[in-house]
Enzyme design. Structure first.
Site, short mmCIF file in Angstrom:
data_model
loop_
_atom_site.label_atom_id
_atom_site.label_comp_id
_atom_site.label_asym_id
_atom_site.label_seq_id
_atom_site.Cartn_x
_atom_site.Cartn_y
_atom_site.Cartn_z
N GLU A 139 0.93 -0.98 0.13
CA GLU A 139 0.10 -0.19 0.08
C GLU A 139 0.80 1.27 -0.02
O GLU A 139 0.39 2.11 -0.72
CB GLU A 139 -0.81 0.01 1.14
N ASP A 178 -2.44 -4.27 3.41
CA ASP A 178 -2.76 -4.86 4.63
C ASP A 178 -3.60 -5.81 4.97
O ASP A 178 -4.75 -5.94 4.34
CB ASP A 178 -3.04 -3.43 5.34
N ASP A 205 -6.31 -6.52 6.63
CA ASP A 205 -7.41 -5.98 7.29
C ASP A 205 -8.57 -5.97 6.19
O ASP A 205 -8.20 -6.19 4.89
CB ASP A 205 -7.39 -4.93 7.98
N GLU A 252 -10.23 -3.41 4.54
CA GLU A 252 -9.65 -2.38 3.57
C GLU A 252 -8.65 -3.01 2.63
O GLU A 252 -8.65 -2.77 1.61
CB GLU A 252 -9.28 -1.09 4.22
N TYR A 273 1.87 -4.60 13.22
CA TYR A 273 0.77 -3.92 12.56
C TYR A 273 -0.10 -3.18 13.60
O TYR A 273 -0.47 -3.86 14.69
CB TYR A 273 -0.28 -4.67 11.81
N ARG A 332 -3.03 -1.83 13.79
CA ARG A 332 -4.56 -2.01 13.73
C ARG A 332 -5.07 -3.16 14.17
O ARG A 332 -5.04 -3.83 13.26
CB ARG A 332 -5.24 -1.40 12.34
N HIS A 351 -4.95 -10.05 13.98
CA HIS A 351 -3.46 -9.59 13.95
C HIS A 351 -2.90 -9.87 15.62
O HIS A 351 -4.02 -10.07 16.50
CB HIS A 351 -3.50 -8.11 13.77
#
Length: 717
Positions: free
Chosen positions: A24, A97, A99, A101, A313, A315, A358
């Protein structure tokens, strides 16, 4: 010729023997490319390349709420470059990532690339940017998780439907250019409701009584806790003076000495919300700043010759830790703090609502202690990395033990108490340098025995006022959002930022305060859409999205169940809700100095301002006067101004530069009863929010009731 063709063909094969990795961010790409070495080309998508357009709703309501995706404006060139690289590659690894998104980004990239290349396209995920983690991910490529993509799609479509229906309603009924969001509106409601509680609270006066005692050469202070066998209720100064008068000549005897031991357990590694709360309380960071710095630490910092991803990570809602990381931290502790190493690793329970995709937030290499890499970090990076490193390492250490000594001193009918705590066994505190005030409790008392006499030197009566509910801060609103299941770790900082950017909320003394515009919008939305703008509905949506990701619900069924009743309510409100647009323009006694026409008070993007009624012929606008200038014979008025650099607000006279009066505190519409200067609202931890005279020669300070808003203090929990 044939030989040359063969040679050319083999050259093409050699060129094709590359693997394209798409991440990203450019920083992450730079770090990972160094780790993978020759044969790998790492490029960045820079977030979403394909998404819903901004100019229209782009949801096909009649066709199962299918979204109409387009290439994001300005990203077409980048997409073509990625397609070109993919065409030259024998394999493409989508490494966005891990997740929802990130999964959606990978899904869109796969669709955009698969017809442009013969390369096999796979998905890889990792929790940390280290050579070992990246190499392991590349060795085990997988497939895109469609259910995770569907969960992201459901959220995106739902938010688009809510926003693109509520925003036009606000344009029609309140003001052009306004916007409303599903989750942000619920957060705004929480902030507005808390502000109402703050305003409705009436503080009550009460008093406390401390006394200074001496034993030998030592002095200590104790507080009155009992009088005539009851808890003292001291409502006035007279009540305190009465007690002082009765006991002033009484002997003071040590009547009780008690010792207690308390075990203090280490806390688990940080989740996103806990990191944001700790950074706000200990470091004074906003949620947005915390996540920006955490992103830098995650993507990589130049440490000497190497670019190193320093944390996992950032988040996450899980406190789970990998076995590799546990082995790493235990090895470090065995060398550096062997006495504080438990026999077995400590495992922390993951919350029921946690997605657990995570690990908890931790350093990638425990050996990179904060002090050892301090020279490579900015001041803020160092501070945030320090609390992450300390929290993780301490989570795998022995408990600490606190010993508290409580002494009671009797004087007549009065009992005074003092307590002192000290750390008996440091345990995990061995590695924590940034102790909070609650943890750093070590204090001492002189040696005393029950029955012995001590002397009283002075009494210290002190006036207080009960403190109402505290306004939300970044830390406390994040905690509330997490407790109520509103939003997810990746959205907390964005929720706060959107409210601030839209000027629905401002920060004052680190507290979140709704603006007049924010209150208006909240009132309309809550009254008109009680079934949507509430925490129960928002939390249920999050649960449903989790079920979509788990494959238990169909994504567009959720949207279908919601949209019919919602659209019906929108139509009803649009038809029957009275517009307040006309009421926002208030006549004033001011006249435009440019054209002579009357000025009106209007509500704009950043609050109220004065505008000429001659618009559009006359564009004159002015700040709203907040108070009369206190300077003698000035005759000017105080208005809000902004500094040139950072745009920070301050308050100055309209007669500048003739009058140079400046205040850094915002005037309120009240004047000092002692000297006549205007009052300002100030804040400190002793008094909370209070009103004070701006005159440096006047000592007027008002925290008590009548027409006052409540005193309140920032929560540090």
């Amino acid at each position: 010729m044939a030989e040359k063709k063969t040679t050319k063909k083999s050259t093409k094969k050699a060129k094709a023997a590359q693997t394209l990795v798409i991440v990203e961010s450019p920083t992450k790409a730079h770090t990972i490319e160094k780790y993978l070495g020759p044969g790998y080309v790492v490029r960045a998508s820079v977030g979403h390349l394909i998404d819903l357009p901004k100019s229209r709703m782009a949801i096909d309501i009649e066709n199962g709420f299918q979204p109409e995706y387009i290439t994001v404006r300005g990203k077409a060139k980048l997409l073509k470059e990625l397609q070109k690289e993919a065409k030259k590659s024998e394999a493409v690894l989508l490494a966005s990532d891990n997740d929802r998104e990130g999964e959606a980004i990978a899904w869109h990239l796969n669709r955009a690339l698969k017809d442009k290349t013969e390369a096999k396209i796979s998905r890889i995920v990792f929790n940390e940017i280290t050579p070992a983690a990246i190499t392991e991910a590349v060795k085990h490529p997988g497939e895109i998780v469609e259910s995770k993509v569907n969960a992201q799609k459901a959220r995106r479509v739902l938010d688009r439907l809510v926003g693109y229906n509520l925003s036009p309603l606000l344009w029609t009924k309140v003001k052009n250019g306004l916007s409303a969001g599903r989750v942000q509106s619920v957060a705004l409601r929480l902030i507005c409701e808390r502000e109402k509680e703050v305003e409705d609270f009436l503080p009550e006066e009460y008093w406390s009584l401390d006394a200074d005692f001496t034993k030998g050469k030592s002095t200590f202070t104790a507080q009155l806790v009992k009088y005539a066998g009851e808890n003292p209720e001291l409502k006035s100064e007279d009540a305190v003076k009465e007690i002082m008068e009765k006991i002033k000549n009484s002997p003071c005897t040590v009547s009780s000495i008690k010792k207690s031991e308390k075990t203090v357990r280490p806390k688990p590694p940080f989740t996103t919300s806990k990191l944001q709360q700790a950074a706000a309380n200990r470091l004074g960071f906003t949620s947005r700043k915390t996540m920006q710095i955490a992103q830098q630490l995650y993507e990589g910092i130049q440490i000497g010759e190497s670019h190193v991803g320093l944390i996992t990570y950032m988040r996450t809602d899980s406190v789970r830790i990998s076995e590799t990381a546990l082995t790493d931290v235990r090895e470090w502790l065995s060398k550096n703090h062997p006495a504080e190493l438990p026999e077995e690793p400590i495992h922390y329970a993951v919350g029921k609502s946690a997605q657990d995709a995570h690990e908890g937030i931790r350093p990638t290499y425990v050996s990179y202690t904060p002090d050892s890499i301090k020279e490579y970090l900015t001041h803020d990076q160092f501070r945030l990395y320090s609390i992450i490193w300390e929290r993780f390492v301490s989570s795998q250490m022995n408990n600490a033990k606190m010993v508290t000594t409580s002494v009671e001193i009797t004087s007549g009918d009065a009992v005074f108490r003092v307590a002192a705590s000290k750390i008996a066994e440091k345990g995990f505190y061995q590695v924590i340098k940034l102790l909070s005030s609650k943890e750093d409790k070590s204090s001492s008392l002189p040696s005393m025995k029950e029955g012995e006499q001590v002397n009283v030197d002075n009494f210290h009566p002190e006036q207080h006022f009960t403190q109402g509910p505290a306004r939300y801060t970044d830390a406390s609103i994040v905690r509330m959002l997490e407790e109520k299941g509103i939003g997810r770790p990746s959205t907390y900082a964005t929720i706060i930022s959107v409210l601030l950017d839209r000027y629905y909320v401002i920060r004052s003394n680190k507290q979140l305060v709704p603006t007049e515009l924010g209150r208006m919008i909240n009132k309309i939305l809550v009254e008109s859409f009680p079934a949507v703008i509430n925490e129960e509905f928002t939390a249920q949506v999050e649960n449903d999205l989790d079920k979509v990701e788990a494959g238990e619900l169909v994504w567009n069924n959720i949207i279908s169940d919601f949209y019919g009743p919602f659209r019906e309510t929108v139509d009803n409100v649009m038809e029957h809700q009275e517009s307040i647009k006309g009421f926002l323009d208030e006549e004033t006694d001011k006249t435009c100095e440019l054209c002579g026409k009357p000025m009106v008070k209007k509500l704009g993007r950043f609050g109220f301002f004065l505008a000429c009624t001659g618009f559009p012929e006359c564009h004159n606008t002015k700040s709203i006067p907040l108070a009369k200038c206190p300077c003698k014979d000035c005759g000017g008025e105080i208005v809000e101004r902004k500094t040139k650099g950072r745009g920070k607000a301050f308050y100055g006279c309209t007669n500048y530069p003739t009058c140079t009066f400046i205040s850094h505190f915002k005037p309120i519409d009240q004047y000092c009863p002692q000297c006549g200067w205007f009052l300002v609202e100030k804040f400190d931890k002793k008094n909370g929010n209070y009103k004070s005279c701006i005159n440096p020669d006047c000592d007027y300070l008002h925290t008590s009731g009548e027409d006052e808003a409540a005193a309140n203090v920032e929560s540090d929990d």
